[in-house]
Design an enzyme around this catalytic site. Structure first.
Site, mmCIF file in Angstrom:
data_model
loop_
_atom_site.group_PDB
_atom_site.id
_atom_site.type_symbol
_atom_site.label_atom_id
_atom_site.label_comp_id
_atom_site.label_asym_id
_atom_site.label_seq_id
_atom_site.Cartn_x
_atom_site.Cartn_y
_atom_site.Cartn_z
ATOM 1 N N VAL A 2 -43.809 -31.729 -24.710
ATOM 2 C CA VAL A 2 -43.803 -30.573 -25.617
ATOM 3 C C VAL A 2 -42.529 -30.616 -26.447
ATOM 4 C CG1 VAL A 2 -43.627 -28.060 -25.700
ATOM 5 C CG2 VAL A 2 -45.316 -29.150 -24.204
ATOM 6 N N GLY B 30 -39.867 -26.241 -14.342
ATOM 7 C CA GLY B 30 -38.835 -26.326 -13.314
ATOM 8 C C GLY B 30 -37.910 -25.122 -13.313
ATOM 9 N N ARG B 31 -37.063 -25.088 -12.301
ATOM 10 C CA ARG B 31 -36.075 -24.006 -12.183
ATOM 11 C C ARG B 31 -34.697 -24.629 -12.036
ATOM 12 N NH1 ARG B 31 -38.121 -18.974 -11.098
ATOM 13 N NH2 ARG B 31 -36.181 -18.345 -10.089
ATOM 14 N N HIS C 162 -63.672 -25.562 18.257
ATOM 15 C CA HIS C 162 -64.770 -25.857 17.339
ATOM 16 C C HIS C 162 -65.537 -24.574 17.063
ATOM 17 C CE1 HIS C 162 -68.036 -27.993 15.429
ATOM 18 N NE2 HIS C 162 -68.880 -27.318 16.192
HETATM 19 P P1 NAI Z 1 -41.893 -28.438 -11.061
HETATM 20 O O1 NAI Z 1 -40.625 -29.187 -11.068
HETATM 21 O O2 NAI Z 1 -42.719 -28.361 -9.820
HETATM 22 O O3 NAI Z 1 -42.859 -29.004 -12.212
HETATM 23 C C1 NAI Z 1 -42.475 -29.055 -13.569
HETATM 24 C C2 NAI Z 1 -43.400 -29.978 -14.329
HETATM 25 O O4 NAI Z 1 -43.111 -29.880 -15.721
HETATM 26 C C3 NAI Z 1 -43.241 -31.437 -13.945
HETATM 27 O O5 NAI Z 1 -44.523 -31.956 -13.635
HETATM 28 C C4 NAI Z 1 -42.638 -32.057 -15.203
HETATM 29 O O6 NAI Z 1 -43.005 -33.406 -15.378
HETATM 30 C C5 NAI Z 1 -43.202 -31.164 -16.305
HETATM 31 N N1 NAI Z 1 -42.446 -31.179 -17.578
HETATM 32 C C6 NAI Z 1 -41.095 -31.160 -17.739
HETATM 33 N N2 NAI Z 1 -40.769 -31.186 -19.053
HETATM 34 C C7 NAI Z 1 -41.933 -31.218 -19.766
HETATM 35 C C8 NAI Z 1 -42.266 -31.260 -21.162
HETATM 36 N N3 NAI Z 1 -41.336 -31.280 -22.125
HETATM 37 N N4 NAI Z 1 -43.556 -31.285 -21.531
HETATM 38 C C9 NAI Z 1 -44.532 -31.275 -20.570
HETATM 39 N N5 NAI Z 1 -44.275 -31.247 -19.250
HETATM 40 C C10 NAI Z 1 -43.003 -31.198 -18.823
HETATM 41 O O7 NAI Z 1 -41.502 -26.977 -11.583
HETATM 42 P P2 NAI Z 1 -42.222 -25.565 -11.485
HETATM 43 O O8 NAI Z 1 -43.688 -25.680 -11.272
HETATM 44 O O9 NAI Z 1 -41.726 -24.817 -12.678
HETATM 45 O O10 NAI Z 1 -41.603 -24.939 -10.156
HETATM 46 C C11 NAI Z 1 -40.187 -24.697 -10.064
HETATM 47 C C12 NAI Z 1 -39.729 -24.671 -8.640
HETATM 48 O O11 NAI Z 1 -40.281 -23.563 -7.940
HETATM 49 C C13 NAI Z 1 -40.122 -25.918 -7.890
HETATM 50 O O12 NAI Z 1 -39.026 -26.380 -7.179
HETATM 51 C C14 NAI Z 1 -41.205 -25.451 -6.955
HETATM 52 O O13 NAI Z 1 -41.204 -26.183 -5.746
HETATM 53 C C15 NAI Z 1 -40.856 -23.990 -6.728
HETATM 54 N N6 NAI Z 1 -42.066 -23.235 -6.469
HETATM 55 C C16 NAI Z 1 -42.705 -23.400 -5.301
HETATM 56 C C17 NAI Z 1 -43.886 -22.745 -5.057
HETATM 57 C C18 NAI Z 1 -44.588 -22.985 -3.781
HETATM 58 O O14 NAI Z 1 -43.975 -23.453 -2.843
HETATM 59 N N7 NAI Z 1 -45.888 -22.696 -3.704
HETATM 60 C C19 NAI Z 1 -44.496 -21.852 -6.030
HETATM 61 C C20 NAI Z 1 -43.745 -21.774 -7.231
HETATM 62 C C21 NAI Z 1 -42.576 -22.447 -7.421
#
Ligand code: NAI
Length: 462
Positions: free
Chosen positions: A233, A268-269, A441
Site C-alpha cells: 500500500v 502491526g503494533r 468421545h
Molecule cells: P501483524 O504483524 O500480525 O500483521 C501485519 C501484516 O501487515 C503483515 O502480514 C505484513 O506483511 C502486512 N503489511 C505490512 N505493511 C504492509 C503494506 N504496506 N501493505 C500491505 N501489507 C502490509 O499485525 P497486526 O495484525 O496488526 O497485529 C498486531 C499485533 O497484535 C500482533 O503482534 C498480533 O500478534 C497482536 N494481536 C494478537 C491477537 C490474537 O492473539 N488473537 C489479536 C490481535 C492482535
C-alpha cells in the site's frame, strides 16, 4: 504521598495481573492508569471487544449458512448494529469493572492519570510524586501506521476505530493479512461488507505453518474475503465518508487504486513508552524501540522493570500476563520464570487457528530431525456433526526421542485444543504420551490424540 513496594505503570493484562500477584505476595502495590477504565488495550479496544463482535457475527453466519441444513428454518436474523455495539460495550464494561473489583479485593491503589518516572524510585502522576521501591513498566503498544496513510479513526481506522464504526461499511479494505486484519475483516465480511485484504507478502499470517496458511487462505476465500497478495500500500486518500487506497503489485510494480467506505490499517503494533521519561533516566532500548530487560525483567536501571508489549517478544496479552506474574515474583525475591518456548498463538476467526512451539521451518533452520503427525478434522465425528470438519491438527515431534516440539491447528476450538499440547510440552511429554491418554468421545480433542498417534503407528480414523 504514600510509599509503595511496587508501582505498576499501565493496567493492561500485563500490568493488572502483575499488580494482583504483587499484592498476593504481600507487597504494597499501586497501578497508574490514565484511561477511564482498567484493562488496557485488550479489555477496552482489543481482545475482548473483538471477540464479542466475532461471536455475534459468527452466530449470524451459522444462521445464514447452517441452520436450514439442521432443520432450523425461517428468516435469518437481521443485524441491529447499534445493539451489537451495545452488547460489545456491555461485555467491555463487565470485564473492566471486574478488574476494578479485583483491585479493591487485593487492596491495590489505582493512581488515576498518566505516569512518568522523574527518577528511579519515583512515579509522578499529575502533580503528585509517589515513592516506590520498585517500578514495573507495562505501558503496552499502539497501532503502527504506514507512510502515506493518515488514520482518522472514522474512515481510515486502526483496530480501535474498527470496533466502533457508526455503520457497517459496504466496502472495506483491510491493509495487512495478520491477526487483526483477518479477525476484524471476518467480522465485517460476515455482517455483509465486501472485504478486500491487501497484503505485502505472498502469504497470509506471516510466521505460521505454511500448510495452515494455505488452508486458512482457502477457507477465508470460500467465506467471501478477497485477497490482493504481494502488494504494498502506497497511500490512502480519504474524504469524510470514503477513501481510495493506492497499492503497487510487487511483481511488476503496477499501480492500482481501490475504493472503500472504511479502510482498516492492520500492519502491526509498536511498543508504547512515550512520556515516561526513559531517555533522561538512561533506560536502555532495543533498535526497535522496546525496553531492554534482563532475565528478571529488570532494566539497566536498578528497581525499574518492564513487561509485555513494551519489551521484546510476541505482542500477546497472555505473554504479558505471564511476565507480569513472573516479574512480581522476582520483585518479591522469588524465582519467577516464563517458558518462552511454550507460548500459544491464537487467531479467533472461524475456524480458529492456533500454534505453539516450533514450525517445520524453524526446525529445518536448526537442522533438527523431526516427524510430523497430521490428522484432518474430516475424520472427527464431532466436527462433522457440527459442520466444522475443515482443517487439521499437526504435531511436530523429535524424530529420535518423540518429544513434542510444536503443534499447529486449524479447525473448531483450535484456541482451546492447543492447550492440551502446551501442557504436554511443559511436562516434556512425547507424542506417545498424548496418544496413550484416553480422550473422551465424541470431542474435537480426539483430533489432537489422532495427530499424536500419527507421529507413531498411525491414526485410527484416516
Ligand atoms: P501483524 O504483524 O500480525 O500483521 C501485519 C501484516 O501487515 C503483515 O502480514 C505484513 O506483511 C502486512 N503489511 C505490512 N505493511 C504492509 C503494506 N504496506 N501493505 C500491505 N501489507 C502490509 O499485525 P497486526 O495484525 O496488526 O497485529 C498486531 C499485533 O497484535 C500482533 O503482534 C498480533 O500478534 C497482536 N494481536 C494478537 C491477537 C490474537 O492473539 N488473537 C489479536 C490481535 C492482535
Amino acid at each position: 504521598m504514600a510509599n509503595y513496594d511496587v508501582i505498576v505503570i499501565g493496567a493492561g493484562p500485563g500490568g493488572y495481573v502483575c499488580a494482583i500477584r504483587c499484592a498476593q505476595l504481600g507487597l504494597k502495590t499501586a497501578v497508574v492508569e490514565g484511561r477511564e477504565t482498567l484493562g488496557g488495550t485488550c479489555l477496552n479496544v482489543g481482545c475482548i471487544p473483538s471477540k464479542a463482535l466475532l461471536h455475534a457475527s459468527h452466530q449470524l453466519h451459522e444462521a445464514e449458512h447452517n441452520f436450514a441444513k439442521m432443520g432450523l428454518k425461517g428468516k435469518s436474523p437481521s443485524v441491529d448494529w447499534k445493539q451489537m455495539l451495545a452488547y460489545k460495550d456491555e461485555v467491555i464494561d463487565g470485564n473492566t469493572k471486574g478488574i476494578e473489583f479485583l483491585f479493591k479485593k487485593n487492596k491495590i491503589d489505582w493512581l488515576k492519570g498518566w505516569g512518568s518516572i522523574p527518577a528511579a524510585g519515583q512515579v509522578k502522576v499529575g502533580d503528585d510524586i509517589h515513592e516506590a521501591k520498585n517500578i514495573i513498566i507495562a505501558s503496552g503498544s499502539e497501532p503502527s501506521s504506514l507512510p502515506g496513510v493518515t488514520v482518522d479513526e472514522k474512515v481510515v481506522v486502526t483496530s480501535t476505530g474498527a470496533l466502533a464504526l457508526n455503520k457497517i461499511p459496504k466496502k472495506m479494505v483491510v491493509i495487512g493479512a495478520g491477526v487483526i486484519g483477518l479477525e476484524l475483516g471476518s467480522v465485517y465480511q460476515r455482517l455483509g461488507a465486501e472485504v478486500t485484504v491487501i497484503e505485502f507478502l505472498d502469504v497470509i499470517t506471516p510466521g505460521m505453518d505454511p500448510e495452515v496458511q494455505k488452508t486458512f487462505a482457502r477457507i477465508l476465500k470460500k467465506q467471501g474475503l478477497k485477497f490482493v497478495m504481494g502488494a504494498a500500500v502506497q497511500k490512502t486518500e480519504a474524504t469524510k465518508t470514503k477513501a481510495k487506497v493506492t497499492y503497487k503489485k510487487r511483481k511488476d510494480d503496477s499501480e492500482h487504486v481501490i475504493d472503500a467506505d472504511t479502510v482498516l490499517v492492520a500492519t502491526g503494533r509498536k511498543p508504547f513508552s512515550d512520556g515516561l521519561g526513559l531517555d533522561a533516566l538512561g533506560v536502555e532500548m532495543t533498535p526497535h524501540g522496546q525496553i531492554k530487560v534482563g532475565a528478571d525483567w529488570q532494566t539497566n536501571v536498578p528497581g525499574i522493570y518492564a513487561i509485555g508489549d513494551v519489551i521484546e517478544g510476541p505482542m500477546l496479552a497472555h505473554k504479558a500476563e505471564d511476565e507480569g506474574m513472573a516479574a512480581a515474583e522476582q520483585v518479591a525475591g522469588k524465582h519467577g520464570h516464563v517458558n518462552y518456548g511454550v507460548i500459544p498463538g491464537v487467531t479467533y476467526t472461524w475456524p480458529e487457528v492456533a500454534n505453539v512451539g516450533e514450525t517445520e521451518e524453524t526446525l529445518k533452520e536448526q537442522g533438527r530431525a523431526y516427524k510430523v503427525g497430521k490428522f484432518m478434522f474430516m475424520g472427527n465425528g464431532r466436527a462433522k456433526a457440527n459442520f466444522a470438519a475443515d482443517g487439521f491438527v499437526k504435531i511436530l515431534a523429535d524424530k529420535e526421542t518423540d518429544r513434542i516440539l510444536g503443534a499447529h491447528i486449524i479447525g473448531p476450538a483450535a484456541g482451546d485444543l492447543i492447550h492440551e499440547v502446551c501442557v504436554a510440552m511443559e511436562f516434556g511429554a512425547s507424542a506417545e504420551d498424548l496418544a496413550l491418554t484416553c480422550h473422551a468421545h465424541p470431542t474435537y480433542s480426539e483430533a489432537v490424540r489422532e495427530a499424536a498417534l500419527a507421529c507413531g503407528d498411525g491414526p485410527i480414523h484416516s
